[in-house]
Write a protein that holds these residues in place. Structure first.
Motif, mmCIF file in Angstrom:
data_model
loop_
_atom_site.group_PDB
_atom_site.id
_atom_site.type_symbol
_atom_site.label_atom_id
_atom_site.label_comp_id
_atom_site.label_asym_id
_atom_site.label_seq_id
_atom_site.Cartn_x
_atom_site.Cartn_y
_atom_site.Cartn_z
ATOM 1 N N ASN A 84 0.810 -1.223 0.000
ATOM 2 C CA ASN A 84 0.000 0.000 0.000
ATOM 3 C C ASN A 84 0.840 1.269 0.000
ATOM 4 O OD1 ASN A 84 -2.949 -0.686 0.047
ATOM 5 N ND2 ASN A 84 -2.145 -2.065 1.609
ATOM 6 N N THR A 85 1.991 1.245 0.665
ATOM 7 C CA THR A 85 2.857 2.428 0.653
ATOM 8 C C THR A 85 3.377 2.684 -0.751
ATOM 9 O OG1 THR A 85 3.479 2.024 2.953
ATOM 10 C CG2 THR A 85 4.916 3.464 1.682
ATOM 11 N N ASP A 86 3.752 1.618 -1.438
ATOM 12 C CA ASP A 86 4.229 1.758 -2.816
ATOM 13 C C ASP A 86 3.107 2.237 -3.735
ATOM 14 O OD1 ASP A 86 6.896 0.745 -2.276
ATOM 15 O OD2 ASP A 86 5.939 -1.208 -2.056
ATOM 16 N N PHE A 87 1.940 1.639 -3.581
ATOM 17 C CA PHE A 87 0.775 2.046 -4.377
ATOM 18 C C PHE A 87 0.455 3.516 -4.136
ATOM 19 C CE2 PHE A 87 -4.093 1.988 -4.354
ATOM 20 C CZ PHE A 87 -4.189 2.387 -5.668
ATOM 21 N N ALA A 88 0.511 3.931 -2.873
ATOM 22 C CA ALA A 88 0.223 5.327 -2.535
ATOM 23 C C ALA A 88 1.196 6.274 -3.234
ATOM 24 C CB ALA A 88 0.294 5.515 -1.014
ATOM 25 N N SER A 89 2.452 5.917 -3.225
ATOM 26 C CA SER A 89 3.477 6.744 -3.867
ATOM 27 C C SER A 89 3.252 6.841 -5.374
ATOM 28 C CB SER A 89 4.858 6.156 -3.563
ATOM 29 O OG SER A 89 5.863 6.895 -4.191
ATOM 30 N N VAL A 90 2.980 5.709 -6.000
ATOM 31 C CA VAL A 90 2.730 5.685 -7.452
ATOM 32 C C VAL A 90 1.487 6.506 -7.788
ATOM 33 C CG1 VAL A 90 2.041 4.186 -9.366
ATOM 34 C CG2 VAL A 90 3.925 3.518 -7.868
ATOM 35 N N ALA A 91 0.412 6.311 -7.039
ATOM 36 C CA ALA A 91 -0.836 7.029 -7.313
ATOM 37 C C ALA A 91 -0.652 8.539 -7.152
ATOM 38 C CB ALA A 91 -1.949 6.525 -6.404
ATOM 39 N N GLY A 92 0.047 8.955 -6.118
ATOM 40 C CA GLY A 92 0.297 10.380 -5.913
ATOM 41 C C GLY A 92 1.113 10.985 -7.041
ATOM 42 N N GLU A 93 2.130 10.250 -7.484
ATOM 43 C CA GLU A 93 2.973 10.733 -8.586
ATOM 44 C C GLU A 93 2.184 10.818 -9.894
ATOM 45 O OE1 GLU A 93 6.816 9.153 -11.048
ATOM 46 O OE2 GLU A 93 6.833 8.869 -8.867
ATOM 47 N N ILE A 94 1.398 9.808 -10.171
ATOM 48 C CA ILE A 94 0.583 9.816 -11.396
ATOM 49 C C ILE A 94 -0.436 10.959 -11.345
ATOM 50 C CG2 ILE A 94 -1.200 8.556 -12.677
ATOM 51 C CD1 ILE A 94 0.423 5.999 -12.052
ATOM 52 N N TYR A 95 -1.043 11.168 -10.179
ATOM 53 C CA TYR A 95 -2.010 12.261 -10.045
ATOM 54 C C TYR A 95 -1.338 13.612 -10.342
ATOM 55 C CZ TYR A 95 -5.410 15.528 -8.276
ATOM 56 O OH TYR A 95 -6.273 16.587 -8.174
ATOM 57 N N LEU A 96 -0.156 13.831 -9.800
ATOM 58 C CA LEU A 96 0.564 15.094 -10.049
ATOM 59 C C LEU A 96 0.872 15.281 -11.537
ATOM 60 C CD1 LEU A 96 3.102 15.566 -7.126
ATOM 61 C CD2 LEU A 96 1.185 17.034 -7.745
ATOM 62 N N ARG A 97 1.335 14.234 -12.179
ATOM 63 C CA ARG A 97 1.640 14.334 -13.620
ATOM 64 C C ARG A 97 0.374 14.629 -14.419
ATOM 65 N NH1 ARG A 97 5.098 9.028 -14.845
ATOM 66 N NH2 ARG A 97 6.504 9.188 -13.083
ATOM 67 N N TRP A 98 -0.715 14.000 -14.026
ATOM 68 C CA TRP A 98 -1.993 14.206 -14.701
ATOM 69 C C TRP A 98 -2.452 15.663 -14.549
ATOM 70 C CZ3 TRP A 98 -7.382 13.481 -12.620
ATOM 71 C CH2 TRP A 98 -8.324 13.417 -13.649
ATOM 72 N N CYS A 99 -2.253 16.232 -13.356
ATOM 73 C CA CYS A 99 -2.649 17.631 -13.133
ATOM 74 C C CYS A 99 -1.773 18.607 -13.904
ATOM 75 C CB CYS A 99 -2.586 17.951 -11.637
ATOM 76 S SG CYS A 99 -3.918 17.220 -10.682
ATOM 77 N N GLU A 100 -0.530 18.244 -14.142
ATOM 78 C CA GLU A 100 0.362 19.100 -14.921
ATOM 79 C C GLU A 100 -0.138 19.253 -16.353
ATOM 80 O OE1 GLU A 100 4.221 17.310 -14.619
ATOM 81 O OE2 GLU A 100 4.498 18.025 -12.565
ATOM 82 N N GLY A 101 -0.932 18.296 -16.829
ATOM 83 C CA GLY A 101 -1.464 18.340 -18.183
ATOM 84 C C GLY A 101 -2.661 19.251 -18.331
ATOM 85 N N GLU A 102 -3.098 19.899 -17.241
ATOM 86 C CA GLU A 102 -4.285 20.773 -17.318
ATOM 87 C C GLU A 102 -3.991 21.995 -18.156
ATOM 88 O OE1 GLU A 102 -7.254 20.666 -13.725
ATOM 89 O OE2 GLU A 102 -5.254 21.140 -13.000
#
Length: 89
Positions: free
Chosen positions: A71-89
Protein backbone atom coordinates in the motif's frame (compact mmCIF):
# COMPACT_ATOMS: atom_id res chain seq x y z
CA UNK A 1 -8.12 20.68 -9.15
CA UNK A 2 -8.95 17.64 -11.18
CA UNK A 3 -11.08 15.01 -9.51
CA UNK A 4 -9.99 11.40 -9.72
CA UNK A 5 -12.56 8.77 -10.58
CA UNK A 6 -12.66 5.41 -8.79
CA UNK A 7 -12.15 3.75 -12.18
CA UNK A 8 -8.97 5.73 -12.79
CA UNK A 9 -7.54 4.79 -9.40
CA UNK A 10 -8.56 1.17 -9.97
CA UNK A 11 -6.59 1.13 -13.23
CA UNK A 12 -3.52 2.30 -11.31
CA UNK A 13 -4.21 -0.28 -8.57
CA UNK A 14 -4.61 -3.09 -11.09
CA UNK A 15 -1.27 -2.26 -12.70
CA UNK A 16 0.41 -2.13 -9.29
CA UNK A 17 -1.15 -5.45 -8.30
CA UNK A 18 0.10 -7.08 -11.50
CA UNK A 19 3.60 -5.68 -10.93
CA UNK A 20 3.88 -6.60 -7.25
CA UNK A 21 1.80 -9.78 -7.20
CA UNK A 22 -0.89 -8.56 -4.82
CA UNK A 23 -4.65 -8.00 -5.04
CA UNK A 24 -7.24 -5.35 -4.29
CA UNK A 25 -8.44 -5.95 -0.72
CA UNK A 26 -11.19 -3.32 -0.65
CA UNK A 27 -12.93 -1.73 -3.62
CA UNK A 28 -14.74 0.64 -1.28
CA UNK A 29 -11.34 1.87 -0.06
CA UNK A 30 -10.36 2.50 -3.70
CA UNK A 31 -13.55 4.58 -4.12
CA UNK A 32 -12.91 6.50 -0.89
CA UNK A 33 -9.29 7.25 -1.80
CA UNK A 34 -10.29 8.41 -5.29
CA UNK A 35 -12.61 11.01 -3.76
CA UNK A 36 -9.81 12.68 -1.81
CA UNK A 37 -8.11 14.90 -4.44
CA UNK A 38 -11.34 16.35 -5.84
CA UNK A 39 -12.98 16.92 -2.46
CA UNK A 40 -15.11 20.07 -2.16
CA UNK A 41 -17.13 21.67 0.63
CA UNK A 42 -19.91 24.04 -0.37
CA UNK A 43 -18.45 24.08 -3.87
CA UNK A 44 -14.96 25.09 -2.75
CA UNK A 45 -11.96 22.83 -3.27
CA UNK A 46 -10.55 21.42 -0.05
CA UNK A 47 -6.99 21.56 -1.39
CA UNK A 48 -5.28 24.68 -2.70
CA UNK A 49 -2.86 22.93 -5.04
CA UNK A 50 -2.36 19.68 -6.92
CA UNK A 51 0.62 18.95 -4.65
CA UNK A 52 -1.56 19.20 -1.53
CA UNK A 53 -4.20 16.99 -3.13
CA UNK A 54 -1.57 14.42 -4.14
CA UNK A 55 -0.15 14.36 -0.61
CA UNK A 56 -3.62 13.80 0.83
CA UNK A 57 -4.27 11.05 -1.73
CA UNK A 58 -1.01 9.34 -0.75
CA UNK A 59 -1.81 9.52 2.97
CA UNK A 60 -5.36 8.36 2.39
CA UNK A 61 -4.24 5.28 0.48
CA UNK A 62 -1.71 4.45 3.19
CA UNK A 63 -4.41 4.66 5.87
CA UNK A 64 -7.20 2.93 3.95
CA UNK A 65 -4.94 0.08 2.77
CA UNK A 66 -6.99 -0.86 -0.30
CA UNK A 67 -4.52 -3.52 -1.46
CA UNK A 68 -3.61 -6.78 0.27
CA UNK A 69 0.00 -5.54 0.32
CA UNK A 70 2.35 -2.86 -1.01
CA UNK A 71 0.00 0.00 0.00
CA UNK A 72 2.86 2.43 0.65
CA UNK A 73 4.23 1.76 -2.82
CA UNK A 74 0.77 2.05 -4.38
CA UNK A 75 0.22 5.33 -2.53
CA UNK A 76 3.48 6.74 -3.87
CA UNK A 77 2.73 5.68 -7.45
CA UNK A 78 -0.84 7.03 -7.31
CA UNK A 79 0.30 10.38 -5.91
CA UNK A 80 2.97 10.73 -8.59
CA UNK A 81 0.58 9.82 -11.40
CA UNK A 82 -2.01 12.26 -10.04
CA UNK A 83 0.56 15.09 -10.05
CA UNK A 84 1.64 14.33 -13.62
CA UNK A 85 -1.99 14.21 -14.70
CA UNK A 86 -2.65 17.63 -13.13
CA UNK A 87 0.36 19.10 -14.92
CA UNK A 88 -1.46 18.34 -18.18
CA UNK A 89 -4.28 20.77 -17.32
Amino acid sequence: MRPLSPEQLLIIADECCATWGTTVRSYSAICAAAAIPGAKLEGLAVFDSPAAAATALTRGIERLEPLAGFNTDFASVAGEIYLRWCEGE
